[in-house]
Write a protein that holds these residues in place. Sequence first.
Motif, PDB file in Angstrom:
ATOM      1  N   LEU A   1       0.798  -1.219   0.000  1.00  0.00           N
ATOM      2  CA  LEU A   1       0.000   0.000   0.000  1.00  0.00           C
ATOM      3  C   LEU A   1       0.830   1.268   0.000  1.00  0.00           C
ATOM      4  N   LYS A   2       2.134   1.141  -0.003  1.00  0.00           N
ATOM      5  CA  LYS A   2       2.994   2.318  -0.057  1.00  0.00           C
ATOM      6  C   LYS A   2       3.227   2.696  -1.514  1.00  0.00           C
ATOM      7  N   THR A   3       2.748   3.868  -1.893  1.00  0.00           N
ATOM      8  CA  THR A   3       2.843   4.280  -3.297  1.00  0.00           C
ATOM      9  C   THR A   3       3.425   5.679  -3.451  1.00  0.00           C
ATOM     10  N   GLY A   4       4.192   6.138  -2.478  1.00  0.00           N
ATOM     11  CA  GLY A   4       4.794   7.464  -2.581  1.00  0.00           C
ATOM     12  C   GLY A   4       3.748   8.554  -2.505  1.00  0.00           C
ATOM     13  N   GLU A   5       3.861   9.558  -3.349  1.00  0.00           N
ATOM     14  CA  GLU A   5       2.966  10.710  -3.288  1.00  0.00           C
ATOM     15  C   GLU A   5       2.020  10.771  -4.491  1.00  0.00           C
ATOM     16  N   ARG A   6       1.794   9.678  -5.168  1.00  0.00           N
ATOM     17  CA  ARG A   6       0.928   9.676  -6.347  1.00  0.00           C
ATOM     18  C   ARG A   6      -0.537   9.539  -5.932  1.00  0.00           C
ATOM     19  N   TYR A   7      -1.031  10.589  -5.316  1.00  0.00           N
ATOM     20  CA  TYR A   7      -2.431  10.548  -4.889  1.00  0.00           C
ATOM     21  C   TYR A   7      -3.349  10.778  -6.086  1.00  0.00           C
ATOM     22  N   SER A   8      -4.621  10.470  -5.903  1.00  0.00           N
ATOM     23  CA  SER A   8      -5.586  10.538  -6.998  1.00  0.00           C
ATOM     24  C   SER A   8      -6.181  11.934  -7.117  1.00  0.00           C
ATOM     25  N   LEU A   9      -6.936  12.148  -8.195  1.00  0.00           N
ATOM     26  CA  LEU A   9      -7.650  13.401  -8.378  1.00  0.00           C
ATOM     27  C   LEU A   9      -8.628  13.628  -7.233  1.00  0.00           C
ATOM     28  N   ALA A  10      -9.284  12.565  -6.788  1.00  0.00           N
ATOM     29  CA  ALA A  10     -10.234  12.699  -5.674  1.00  0.00           C
ATOM     30  C   ALA A  10      -9.527  13.179  -4.411  1.00  0.00           C
ATOM     31  N   HIS A  11      -8.336  12.642  -4.129  1.00  0.00           N
ATOM     32  CA  HIS A  11      -7.565  13.108  -2.969  1.00  0.00           C
ATOM     33  C   HIS A  11      -7.288  14.609  -3.078  1.00  0.00           C
ATOM     34  N   GLY A  12      -6.854  15.038  -4.259  1.00  0.00           N
ATOM     35  CA  GLY A  12      -6.525  16.439  -4.444  1.00  0.00           C
ATOM     36  C   GLY A  12      -7.736  17.344  -4.289  1.00  0.00           C
ATOM     37  N   LEU A  13      -8.875  16.930  -4.827  1.00  0.00           N
ATOM     38  CA  LEU A  13     -10.091  17.728  -4.692  1.00  0.00           C
ATOM     39  C   LEU A  13     -10.529  17.826  -3.240  1.00  0.00           C
ATOM     40  N   LEU A  14     -10.502  16.710  -2.538  1.00  0.00           N
ATOM     41  CA  LEU A  14     -10.913  16.721  -1.135  1.00  0.00           C
ATOM     42  C   LEU A  14      -9.969  17.566  -0.282  1.00  0.00           C
ATOM     43  N   ALA A  15      -8.677  17.523  -0.580  1.00  0.00           N
ATOM     44  CA  ALA A  15      -7.722  18.341   0.167  1.00  0.00           C
ATOM     45  C   ALA A  15      -7.979  19.823  -0.055  1.00  0.00           C
ATOM     46  N   SER A  16      -8.379  20.205  -1.270  1.00  0.00           N
ATOM     47  CA  SER A  16      -8.591  21.615  -1.582  1.00  0.00           C
ATOM     48  C   SER A  16      -9.860  22.166  -0.951  1.00  0.00           C
ATOM     49  N   LEU A  17     -10.676  21.303  -0.325  1.00  0.00           N
ATOM     50  CA  LEU A  17     -11.825  21.790   0.429  1.00  0.00           C
ATOM     51  C   LEU A  17     -11.393  22.523   1.698  1.00  0.00           C
ATOM     52  N   SER A  18     -10.146  22.297   2.114  1.00  0.00           N
ATOM     53  CA  SER A  18      -9.602  22.930   3.326  1.00  0.00           C
ATOM     54  C   SER A  18     -10.438  22.609   4.561  1.00  0.00           C
ATOM     55  N   VAL A  19     -10.918  21.363   4.649  1.00  0.00           N
ATOM     56  CA  VAL A  19     -11.639  20.919   5.836  1.00  0.00           C
ATOM     57  C   VAL A  19     -10.625  20.697   6.964  1.00  0.00           C
ATOM     58  N   SER A  20     -10.951  21.135   8.155  1.00  0.00           N
ATOM     59  CA  SER A  20      -9.999  21.080   9.268  1.00  0.00           C
ATOM     60  C   SER A  20      -9.943  19.723   9.944  1.00  0.00           C
ATOM     61  N   GLU A  21     -11.016  18.935   9.831  1.00  0.00           N
ATOM     62  CA  GLU A  21     -11.111  17.669  10.560  1.00  0.00           C
ATOM     63  C   GLU A  21     -11.492  16.553   9.593  1.00  0.00           C
ATOM     64  N   SER A  22     -10.673  15.514   9.554  1.00  0.00           N
ATOM     65  CA  SER A  22     -10.920  14.391   8.640  1.00  0.00           C
ATOM     66  C   SER A  22     -10.639  13.083   9.357  1.00  0.00           C
ATOM     67  N   ILE A  23     -11.327  12.038   8.914  1.00  0.00           N
ATOM     68  CA  ILE A  23     -11.186  10.697   9.482  1.00  0.00           C
ATOM     69  C   ILE A  23     -11.052   9.725   8.319  1.00  0.00           C
ATOM     70  N   THR A  24     -10.245   8.688   8.485  1.00  0.00           N
ATOM     71  CA  THR A  24     -10.133   7.670   7.444  1.00  0.00           C
ATOM     72  C   THR A  24      -9.889   6.303   8.058  1.00  0.00           C
ATOM     73  N   THR A  25     -10.395   5.284   7.393  1.00  0.00           N
ATOM     74  CA  THR A  25     -10.059   3.898   7.740  1.00  0.00           C
ATOM     75  C   THR A  25      -8.942   3.379   6.843  1.00  0.00           C
ATOM     76  N   ASN A  26      -8.447   4.197   5.933  1.00  0.00           N
ATOM     77  CA  ASN A  26      -7.398   3.787   4.992  1.00  0.00           C
ATOM     78  C   ASN A  26      -6.044   3.724   5.693  1.00  0.00           C
TER      79      ASN A  26
END
Length: 376
Positions: free
Chosen positions: A131-156
């Motif tokens: 599961l280690k893939t460096g910094e090649r995140y997806s378009l969805a990751h980039g869009l969600l990051a640009s929301l500038s939400v302060s609090e996030s949770i993940t099971t990933n």
Amino acid sequence: AAEEQADCDVVLVTHDEGAYSAAQRVRREMLALNPEKGWEELGEKALEAAIRLAREARRSRLVLFLGAGVSAGAGLPGWAVLLQQLAREYGLDEKQIEGLSTFDLRDQAEILAGWAVGRKDDFNGRVAQLLKTGERYSLAHGLLASLSVSESITTNFDELFESACRAWSGGELSVLPYEPAKYGSPWLLKLHGSVHAQESMTLTRTDYRNLAERYGALLGLVQAMLFTRHMLFVGYSLSDDDVHEVVRQVRFARAGGNGKEFGTVVTLFENPLFEKLWPDMSVVSLGTANSKPTPADLGKAARRFEIFLDRLCLEAADLDRHLMDSSYQTMLDDGERKLKDVLRHLQEEIASVPDCAGKEKIETLLSGFGATRDHP
């Protein structure tokens, strides 16, 4: 010349918040001129949900809950596929793998973890490697990051969302529970562990049974978010027992309450039975399909998911981060130019004031208008 069309999408990547703000402002103006252009395939309900969720984001009330579906766009294997790959690595034949697939995924992991005992790479370590893939995140990751939400949770377990957030915010992200949250900075809770701390990963049936005892405080934080925020579930099927238990306890605690929804779940395909299971969630379905969607169905739905996130980001974007940046002077109208002059005068005056109570707040306010990126 005749107009030519290409069957493709264009992704614009900006290098700082000022450029992002300016680009989204232009898009918002285009949207006002032609509200339907480019968004027809989302449907009315999804568009309404994007606008509603953007309102929550602007009010700092939106919290993200990310599942494995977000990382699928980066090429990471699903849990079932990954377990099959490990089974072959451990020497199971096809008949054994077929038998293994009849078990719950947590039980499959339990069996394979026992199979891995004594190997050079233990089970958790091998999962982390895959599961280690460096910094090649997806378009969805980039869009969600640009929301500038302060609090996030993940099971990933992967660190792709962290990479996207740090690219966006310049490194300001605390990952819980491995480091303390910092005042004024965003945080991400890794509910099931992380590849950088492989011993903490929740993989097997035994791990899930021990989750409440080992990480009860983390589950309590999820409950607090359900009480006080609007939770947006993306790429997540809400199938984990621990999340079911968290929601069940919140339902009990809120019995007789005001009927407020816990959050919004974005699904690729419509399923009325899923909505019956989660009556206190707003469900946004991006496509309809038979019981067994084809790869083409999945591809179309995944694209609509990215378009949905794009519309959400467009509606939530801060449109004045570029106001004091001279690079975007020609974009400003008369009122904005006058406001910029007032803020510029304030910036010059505050620079001469010795450090005192209130000065930092004003400097932070000015930086929100792009003051720190201005070119003399």
